[in-house]
Motif scaffolding. Structure first.
Motif, PDB file in Angstrom:
ATOM      1  N   GLU A 103       0.827  -1.203   0.000  1.00 51.75           N
ATOM      2  CA  GLU A 103       0.000   0.000   0.000  1.00 51.75           C
ATOM      3  C   GLU A 103       0.864   1.257   0.000  1.00 51.75           C
ATOM      4  N   GLN A 104       2.013   1.196   0.665  1.00 55.58           N
ATOM      5  CA  GLN A 104       2.909   2.359   0.664  1.00 55.58           C
ATOM      6  C   GLN A 104       3.481   2.588  -0.731  1.00 55.58           C
ATOM      7  N   ARG A 105       3.746   1.506  -1.451  1.00 50.84           N
ATOM      8  CA  ARG A 105       4.181   1.663  -2.836  1.00 50.84           C
ATOM      9  C   ARG A 105       3.047   2.254  -3.675  1.00 50.84           C
ATOM     10  N   ALA A 106       1.809   1.829  -3.405  1.00 53.09           N
ATOM     11  CA  ALA A 106       0.670   2.376  -4.145  1.00 53.09           C
ATOM     12  C   ALA A 106       0.501   3.865  -3.860  1.00 53.09           C
ATOM     13  N   VAL A 107       0.822   4.290  -2.626  1.00 53.80           N
ATOM     14  CA  VAL A 107       0.725   5.712  -2.273  1.00 53.80           C
ATOM     15  C   VAL A 107       1.651   6.545  -3.150  1.00 53.80           C
ATOM     16  N   ILE A 108       2.893   6.113  -3.262  1.00 56.23           N
ATOM     17  CA  ILE A 108       3.855   6.909  -4.033  1.00 56.23           C
ATOM     18  C   ILE A 108       3.502   6.878  -5.521  1.00 56.23           C
ATOM     19  N   ASP A 109       2.983   5.748  -6.003  1.00 55.29           N
ATOM     20  CA  ASP A 109       2.585   5.668  -7.411  1.00 55.29           C
ATOM     21  C   ASP A 109       1.402   6.586  -7.680  1.00 55.29           C
ATOM     22  N   ARG A 110       0.466   6.619  -6.746  1.00 54.89           N
ATOM     23  CA  ARG A 110      -0.691   7.494  -6.903  1.00 54.89           C
ATOM     24  C   ARG A 110      -0.260   8.959  -6.879  1.00 54.89           C
ATOM     25  N   PHE A 111       0.673   9.281  -6.010  1.00 54.95           N
ATOM     26  CA  PHE A 111       1.176  10.650  -5.899  1.00 54.95           C
ATOM     27  C   PHE A 111       1.938  11.043  -7.168  1.00 54.95           C
ATOM     28  N   ALA A 112       2.722  10.114  -7.711  1.00 54.05           N
ATOM     29  CA  ALA A 112       3.555  10.430  -8.874  1.00 54.05           C
ATOM     30  C   ALA A 112       2.739  10.541 -10.156  1.00 54.05           C
ATOM     31  N   GLY A 113       1.611   9.837 -10.229  1.00 52.89           N
ATOM     32  CA  GLY A 113       0.761   9.919 -11.415  1.00 52.89           C
ATOM     33  C   GLY A 113       1.408   9.299 -12.639  1.00 52.89           C
ATOM     34  N   ASP A 114       1.310   9.969 -13.782  1.00 54.92           N
ATOM     35  CA  ASP A 114       1.795   9.420 -15.045  1.00 54.92           C
ATOM     36  C   ASP A 114       3.306   9.228 -15.067  1.00 54.92           C
ATOM     37  N   ALA A 115       4.015   9.953 -14.231  1.00 58.35           N
ATOM     38  CA  ALA A 115       5.472   9.806 -14.209  1.00 58.35           C
ATOM     39  C   ALA A 115       5.872   8.367 -13.888  1.00 58.35           C
ATOM     40  N   SER A 161      14.246   0.262 -14.227  1.00 54.31           N
ATOM     41  CA  SER A 161      15.086   1.364 -13.764  1.00 54.31           C
ATOM     42  C   SER A 161      14.379   2.702 -13.925  1.00 54.31           C
ATOM     43  N   GLU A 162      13.604   2.831 -15.025  1.00 52.56           N
ATOM     44  CA  GLU A 162      12.856   4.068 -15.238  1.00 52.56           C
ATOM     45  C   GLU A 162      11.773   4.240 -14.167  1.00 52.56           C
ATOM     46  N   VAL A 163      11.106   3.141 -13.836  1.00 53.01           N
ATOM     47  CA  VAL A 163      10.083   3.193 -12.781  1.00 53.01           C
ATOM     48  C   VAL A 163      10.729   3.557 -11.447  1.00 53.01           C
TER      49      VAL A 163
END
Length: 593
Positions: free
Chosen positions: A143-155, A369-371
């Motif tokens: 879930e913490q990984r999902a938080v940062i992905d949600r925050f980062a958006g399309d990046a 690596s890009e992710v």
């Protein structure tokens, strides 16, 4: 946004209507009054699991109905259109969820029955519910990984999609290579059987539908004498005796005679019948010719019959082994050829698969690596924003760190991927482990959030995360269910202030027990319960300013007395002043004009 919600027969609530506005709405009430049923209703409208135990005792069904406005939200507009829902004149749509005591659940959107999943899809576009369970879930690494992905958006989302596509192909090649390598003997035996079958079928070379055609041909050849007799007699009946016997003129002769007699008649009625007899004569001529040709083709040829029977025997040998008919045999052969293409266990085939695996691994490592890079960049911004929010929640010395580290592959990991010379685990969401760390004060070591924070601090950390994510979220309605549990005093005031500021850009609905939070609301709803005949009933009431003072006094002092009311009025005045000061300058300038 959610314009209104009606709850019937849910928990202690018999019938309640919540008329909601844009901005900050708070829901309060005594313990056991049914505040949580408001959130339960929202979960049901959002396609959540239906629990029979939530249906009010004595009622057959519980209903939750919500009116949503969704103008400008493309995803919501598509869902409403695709479901065929009827839209009201004001552009809103009504969602309905019913739960029966027998466990059945029904969902409707715009008057149309829809799967529950449609309500879930719609709610994802319009509403986000955050409760204490969400806090606990946010402590999990995934879930913490999902938080940062949600925050980062399309990046993160774009390279992650590319990573997942390549990973699927990479895993498929690995699985095929493993299967071919470990099952080479078994696959070689299967390949031999398939090749033998194909050789046998190709030797016979059956044609589609040939077995049916042969059966018909054999029937004709076996009954050639009977068929010739029937066709000859029919031909004589139509065309007359072949030796010109005048006593057996046949149908054509009789029709010709009738035509001759009519054509010489003086009566117009009889002459009008002549064209119809001419048509009959033409038809009989055609039938007679075809019967004559048929008789000529009926040759008693024992050699041909024997040849056809032999061909039928060859086809039956195939249908006994491979399928019920020739078309099925041909389908088996096509499938066998496809299977053989994937059963090549030669050294060359295995080497080609291994090369493809390695090529995909290089591409996968680049996407991974890009992710990772996008997550690391987002982590710094996320940590800074959460820390800034904590400063406003009476945790000025606290700081959040968000770590992004690639997870090392364990021994024997079949999903291991080499990046920069290190073996890492290539999971479905990338190669990274993400963790939120809290440094409680200057000099304190950063520790996992659940270890570094007390109960009240954890609630504030989670609220800060929700506020930060809300700014990165596209949904307009945010629901918070007692995320202020375990805090009070100054921290409670800061929570109320943060929620009020969040309501400048979102519709915010908060279920709370803290008067400091409730004072900042633009609209105050109270869930009150009463007793009639030993039965507890709860409803929802929209409070006036005077009633609001009484409710805050109850929340502050436990009773509506003069001291409590004075404190409540002071709290309301302070909250109103704070909201006015925070109001954007442009908006204040517009009001002055």
């Amino acid at each position: 946004m959610l314009a209104e919600m009606r709850i019937q027969g849910l928990g202690v609530i018999e019938d309640a209507l919540l008329e909601l506005h844009a901005g900050f709405t708070v829901v309060t009430g005594e313990t056991g009054a049914g505040k949580t049923m408001v959130v339960t209703g929202l979960h049901l409208l959002s396609g959540g699991r239906a629990e029979v135990s939530k249906v009010r005792t004595g009622m057959l069904k519980a209903f939750v109905e919500g009116r949503f406005t969704y103008s400008g939200v493309e995803g919501a507009e598509r869902i409403v259109t695709d479901s065929g829902a009827d839209v009201d004149e004001d552009g809103s749509v009504i969602a309905l969820r019913a739960v029966a005591v027998d466990g059945r659940s029904r969902a409707h959107l715009g008057g149309r029955s829809v799967p529950v999943g449609v309500l879930a899809e719609l709610s994802e576009q319009l509403i986000a519910v955050h409760g204490q369970n969400d806090q606990l879930r946010l402590l999990r690494p995934a879930e913490q990984r999902a938080v940062i992905d949600r925050f980062a958006g399309d990046a993160v989302a774009k390279p992650l999609r590319a990573y997942q596509e390549i990973r699927s192909e990479w895993l498929a090649v690995i699985a095929e290579l493993t299967e071919r390598s470990t099952r080479s003997r078994e696959m070689a035996q299967q390949a031999d059987l398939l090749k033998h079958g194909l050789t046998e079928i190709d030797a016979v070379a059956p044609e589609p539908g040939e077995d049916v055609e042969l059966t018909d041909q054999i029937k004709r050849l076996a009954a050639v004498d009977e068929l010739r007799a029937a066709a000859t007699e029919a031909h004589a009946a139509v065309s007359g005796s072949p030796d010109g016997d005048l006593d057996a003129p046949g149908a054509m002769g009789l029709v010709s005679e009738a035509l001759r007699r009519l054509s010489t008649a003086e009566d117009a009625v009889l002459r009008e019948l002549a064209p119809r007899l001419e048509e009959a004569s033409v038809l009989l001529t055609d039938v007679g010719a075809e019967l004559g040709n048929y008789v000529e083709t009926l040759d008693a040829d024992p050699a041909l019959l024997e040849k056809v029977l032999a061909r039928q025997s060859d086809l039956k040998r195939l249908t006994r082994k491979y399928a019920a008919d020739v078309d099925g045999v041909l389908a088996w052969a096509d499938d066998a050829r496809r299977r053989l293409e994937t059963m090549d266990t030669s050294e060359e085939a295995l080497a080609e698969l291994a090369l493809r695996r390695d090529q995909l691994a290089i591409q996968l490592a680049a996407h991974a690596s890009e992710v990772s890079g996008a997550r690391e960049k987002a982590a710094a911004s996320l940590a800074a924003e959460i820390t800034r929010e904590l400063s406003g929640l009476a945790m000025g010395q606290a700081a959040i760190e968000v770590t992004v580290e690639q997870r090392p592959a364990e021994h024997g990991d079949t999903h291991a991927l080499t990046i920069d010379g290190r073996a890492v685990h290539a999971g479905p969401d990338g190669v990274d482990d993400v963790e939120l760390l809290l440094r409680a004060h200057d000099g304190a070591p950063p520790l996992p959030v659940h270890k570094a924070a007390s109960g009240g601090e954890l609630s504030r950390v989670m609220l800060a995360i929700e506020v930060v994510l809300a700014h990165a979220d596209t949904v307009q309605t945010l629901v918070f269910d007692e995320v202020d549990a375990g805090v009070g005093g100054r921290a409670a005031v800061e929570i109320g202030r943060r929620l009020a500021r969040l309501a400048r850009t979102h519709q915010v609905l908060v279920v709370t027990h803290l008067p400091q939070v409730a004072a900042f609301a633009d609209q105050h709803l109270v869930v009150d319960k009463g007793h009639t005949g030993g039965v507890t009933r709860s409803g929802v009431k929209n409070l006036s300013q005077t009633e609001r003072v009484s409710e805050l006094a109850r929340m502050l002092a436990g009773m509506d007395n003069e001291t409590g009311r004075a404190h409540a009025e002071e709290l309301l005045a302070t909250a109103e002043k704070d909201k006015t000061e925070f109001e954007p300058k442009k908006k204040r300038a517009a009001k002055k004009k």
